[in-house]
Design an enzyme around this catalytic site. Structure first.
Site, short mmCIF file in Angstrom:
data_model
loop_
_atom_site.label_atom_id
_atom_site.label_comp_id
_atom_site.label_asym_id
_atom_site.label_seq_id
_atom_site.Cartn_x
_atom_site.Cartn_y
_atom_site.Cartn_z
N SER A 1 0.80 -1.23 0.00
CA SER A 1 0.00 0.00 0.00
C SER A 1 0.83 1.27 0.00
O SER A 1 0.35 2.34 -0.34
CB SER A 1 -0.93 0.01 1.22
OG SER A 1 -0.17 0.03 2.42
N ASN B 1 -2.69 -9.29 7.92
CA ASN B 1 -1.34 -9.31 8.49
C ASN B 1 -0.68 -10.63 8.12
O ASN B 1 -1.24 -11.70 8.41
CB ASN B 1 -1.44 -9.17 10.01
CG ASN B 1 -0.09 -9.05 10.69
OD1 ASN B 1 0.92 -9.53 10.19
ND2 ASN B 1 -0.08 -8.40 11.85
N ASN C 1 7.22 -8.59 0.60
CA ASN C 1 7.78 -7.29 0.94
C ASN C 1 7.41 -6.83 2.35
O ASN C 1 8.18 -6.11 2.98
CB ASN C 1 7.31 -6.24 -0.08
CG ASN C 1 7.60 -4.82 0.37
OD1 ASN C 1 8.73 -4.36 0.33
ND2 ASN C 1 6.56 -4.13 0.83
N SER D 1 16.95 -7.15 3.23
CA SER D 1 17.58 -5.90 3.62
C SER D 1 19.08 -6.12 3.69
O SER D 1 19.56 -7.25 3.87
CB SER D 1 17.07 -5.47 5.00
OG SER D 1 17.83 -4.41 5.53
N TYR E 1 15.60 -7.35 14.16
CA TYR E 1 15.37 -7.04 12.74
C TYR E 1 16.43 -7.71 11.87
O TYR E 1 16.12 -8.31 10.84
CB TYR E 1 15.39 -5.52 12.54
CG TYR E 1 15.06 -5.08 11.14
CD1 TYR E 1 13.73 -5.05 10.70
CD2 TYR E 1 16.05 -4.66 10.26
CE1 TYR E 1 13.41 -4.63 9.41
CE2 TYR E 1 15.75 -4.25 8.98
CZ TYR E 1 14.43 -4.23 8.56
OH TYR E 1 14.13 -3.82 7.28
N LYS F 1 15.81 -10.66 8.98
CA LYS F 1 16.19 -10.52 7.57
C LYS F 1 17.20 -11.59 7.15
O LYS F 1 17.16 -12.07 6.01
CB LYS F 1 16.74 -9.12 7.31
CG LYS F 1 15.70 -8.01 7.48
CD LYS F 1 14.53 -8.16 6.52
CE LYS F 1 13.55 -7.01 6.59
NZ LYS F 1 12.46 -7.11 5.60
#
Length: 255
Positions: free
Chosen positions: A11, A60, A87, A146, A159, A163
């Site tokens: 979005s 979600n 994504n 990432s 995080y 990734k």
């Protein structure tokens, strides 16, 4: 037959740029996002203005029922899934030192970024296997990970772990699906101008000014979308399980 692409987190930001580009490339686009469609109406109006056929599914990826609903609605509307762009992802709510990171934060970030990716890919791959090979391949799956998959940030370790896990999922699914004419690729964005990086804009502005990036500018969502576009084409038919850095050369080790 017109092909269909699912873009999670489509979005806004990188996801929207990808959805828009794939729409221009001729795909039906199914966007999944946690917020309601009217919260992103300006971007949806851009799709409409460009004549892009799209469907918006609120949900979600960390929720199994939402993942099932996404695949079901896509197949009901368009009959098949030809491309999956993983994504969607979240950053920690609070950047905490590795020695102070909470278990709750780890579970949230890894549960969405890695577990959600794992099981949505599983669901879509199983759907793709029900479909015939069209043209030169059955399907394409692209993981947006990432540079943090390999670059340490000790104030957001969860995080980085999430990734790095996505990178292994790329390898695993590429291995498993190559014989089924389904190709799996990974894109590792660097510093891209999005809502997620806007909160630390000053930090990255300084790094860019000091020459940390050989290409001395912010990356744009369109830079990632263009890489996706090529991977989804028929120009990479003898490679799978690979990644490309879209990071202004940040990955280059320099003396």
């Amino acid at each position: 037959m017109k092909k269909t692409a699912i873009v999670t987190g489509g979005s806004r930001g990188i996801g929207f740029a990808i959805a828009y580009q794939l729409g221009l490339d001729g795909y039906n686009v199914v966007i999944m996002a946690t917020s309601a469609e009217d919260k992103n109406q300006e971007n949806m109006n851009m799709l409409k203005a460009a004549g892009i056929e799209y469907t918006y599914v609120q949900g979600n990826i960390g929720d199994s029922k939402d993942r099932e609903n996404l695949v079901r609605k896509t197949v009901e509307k368009y009959g098949a899934v030809h491309v999956l762009i993983n994504n969607a992802g979240v950053a920690p709510n609070v950047r905490a030192d590795l020695l102070e990171m909470s278990e709750e934060s780890f579970d949230r970030v890894v549960g969405i970024n890695t577990k959600g990716n794992m099981f949505l890919t599983q669901a879509v791959a199983n759907q793709m296997l029900k479909q015939p090979v069209e043209g030169k391949k059955r399907g394409t799956i692209i993981n947006i990970s990432s540079c943090s998959a390999v670059v340490s940030s000790t104030n957001r370790g969860e995080y980085c772990v999430s990734k790095a896990g996505i990178s292994m999922l790329t390898t695993l699914y590429a291995d498993r699906l190559a014989g089924e004419s389904i190709f799996v690729h990974e894109i590792r964005p660097g510093v891209i101008a999005t809502d997620m990086t806007s909160t630390v804009q000053g930090k990255y502005d300084t790094l860019i000014e000091r020459g940390a990036f050989p290409i001395t500018r912010w990356g744009m969502p369109e830079d990632v979308a263009n890489a996706v576009s090529v991977f989804c084409s028929d120009k990479f038919l003898y490679t799978t399980g690979n990644y490309i850095d879209v990071d202004g050369g940040f990955h280059i080790q320099r003396l």
